[in-house]
Design a protein around this motif. Structure first.
Motif, PDB file in Angstrom:
ATOM      1  N   LEU A   1      -6.186  -8.345  -6.936  1.00  0.00           N
ATOM      2  CA  LEU A   1      -6.490  -8.075  -5.446  1.00  0.00           C
ATOM      3  C   LEU A   1      -5.129  -7.708  -4.664  1.00  0.00           C
ATOM      4  N   VAL A   2      -5.173  -6.537  -3.919  1.00  0.00           N
ATOM      5  CA  VAL A   2      -3.985  -6.230  -3.132  1.00  0.00           C
ATOM      6  C   VAL A   2      -4.404  -6.569  -1.661  1.00  0.00           C
ATOM      7  N   ALA A   3      -3.475  -7.152  -0.970  1.00  0.00           N
ATOM      8  CA  ALA A   3      -3.526  -7.208   0.535  1.00  0.00           C
ATOM      9  C   ALA A   3      -2.783  -6.067   1.311  1.00  0.00           C
ATOM     10  N   GLU A   4      -3.402  -5.510   2.144  1.00  0.00           N
ATOM     11  CA  GLU A   4      -2.490  -4.465   2.952  1.00  0.00           C
ATOM     12  C   GLU A   4      -2.677  -4.937   4.340  1.00  0.00           C
ATOM     13  N   TYR A   5      -1.412  -4.693   5.098  1.00  0.00           N
ATOM     14  CA  TYR A   5      -1.036  -5.124   6.376  1.00  0.00           C
ATOM     15  C   TYR A   5      -1.104  -3.896   7.183  1.00  0.00           C
ATOM     16  N   ASP A   6      -1.705  -3.375   8.187  1.00  0.00           N
ATOM     17  CA  ASP A   6      -1.610  -2.264   8.793  1.00  0.00           C
ATOM     18  C   ASP A   6      -1.386  -0.979   7.733  1.00  0.00           C
ATOM     19  N   GLY A   7      -2.278  -0.994   6.546  1.00  0.00           N
ATOM     20  CA  GLY A   7      -2.093   0.122   5.642  1.00  0.00           C
ATOM     21  C   GLY A   7      -0.992  -0.051   4.514  1.00  0.00           C
ATOM     22  N   GLU A   8      -0.118  -0.979   4.808  1.00  0.00           N
ATOM     23  CA  GLU A   8       1.114  -1.102   3.861  1.00  0.00           C
ATOM     24  C   GLU A   8       0.634  -2.486   2.765  1.00  0.00           C
ATOM     25  N   VAL A   9       1.272  -2.303   1.647  1.00  0.00           N
ATOM     26  CA  VAL A   9       1.003  -3.130   0.657  1.00  0.00           C
ATOM     27  C   VAL A   9       2.036  -4.566   1.076  1.00  0.00           C
ATOM     28  N   ALA A  10       1.070  -5.640   1.235  1.00  0.00           N
ATOM     29  CA  ALA A  10       1.787  -6.783   1.740  1.00  0.00           C
ATOM     30  C   ALA A  10       1.773  -7.874   0.796  1.00  0.00           C
ATOM     31  N   GLY A  11       0.820  -7.902  -0.159  1.00  0.00           N
ATOM     32  CA  GLY A  11       0.755  -9.208  -1.011  1.00  0.00           C
ATOM     33  C   GLY A  11      -0.449  -8.690  -2.173  1.00  0.00           C
ATOM     34  N   ALA A  12      -0.343  -9.849  -3.034  1.00  0.00           N
ATOM     35  CA  ALA A  12      -1.459  -9.581  -4.116  1.00  0.00           C
ATOM     36  C   ALA A  12      -1.632 -10.631  -4.800  1.00  0.00           C
TER      37      ALA A  12
END
Length: 204
Positions: free
Chosen positions: A63-74
């Motif tokens: 899973l990839v977490a995006e913050y406001d469209g940017e990759v933020a974590g995984a």
């Protein structure tokens, strides 16, 4: 109510370069290109697993977490067991990492929520993860989510363990020889005492 800026999605092979940056410390100590190749393999296997099974039956997912469209974590999610001996099913949340620029914005919580959903879809009662033993923030975060300590993982190069075992074996052998010499001296002293006592009795 304001919309959350954090969203989750499944990772694709195209995410390998950015995930190599995110997970650099957790990957093999090789150059960046080889790390990207390693992650491409991991992501390919996860995609193959997802395509060959329903949403509630795949055994792995990134899973990839995006913050406001940017990759933020995984995070890498994998169905496993509590240990090789304890066959109770669990979901391993492997390396739930967040880029420093996006910390304290709910990204880590979103990743762990994704792990819980993954477990719930499969009827699995336990979620397992790991945090660096020296990272107080990471361990406090996991503790706040009810994740308690289960085991301390210890890792060392094979050659280092062999060297320590060899040194330990040598020390034990030296100690055993010294002990045998001590026992021999004690037995000899006792025999001498018995002979002296026997001679004293015969003379008396």
């Amino acid at each position: 109510m304001s919309r959350s800026l954090v969203s989750l999605r499944r990772a694709t092979v195209a995410d390998a370069p950015v995930l190599a940056e995110l997970w650099g410390e957790a990957l093999r100590r090789v150059d960046h290109a080889e790390q990207v190749a390693d992650l491409t393999r991991v992501l390919t296997e996860a995609e193959r697993d997802a395509s060959g099974a329903g949403a509630a039956s795949g055994v792995s997912r990134v899973l990839v977490a995006e913050y406001d469209g940017e990759v933020a974590g995984a995070v890498l999610l994998r169905v496993s067991t509590l240990s090789p001996l304890n066959l109770e099913p669990c979901v391993q949340a492997v390396s739930p990492h967040v880029f420093a620029a996006f910390r304290r914005r709910g990204v880590g919580r979103a990743l762990m929520d994704g792990a819980v959903v993954f477990a719930e879809e499969r009827g699995i009662d336990h979620v397992m993860t790991a945090a660096n033993s020296v990272s107080r923030d990471a361990n406090r975060f996991m503790a706040r989510l009810a994740l308690g300590p289960h085991a301390m993982l210890r890792v060392a190069p094979t050659a280092a363990v062999r060297a320590k075992l060899t040194t330990s074996r040598s020390a034990m052998a030296t100690s055993a020889r010294a002990e045998r010499r001590q026992v021999t001296r004690v037995l000899a002293a006792r025999r001498s005492m018995r002979r002296a006592q026997a001679q004293a009795q015969s003379q008396g």
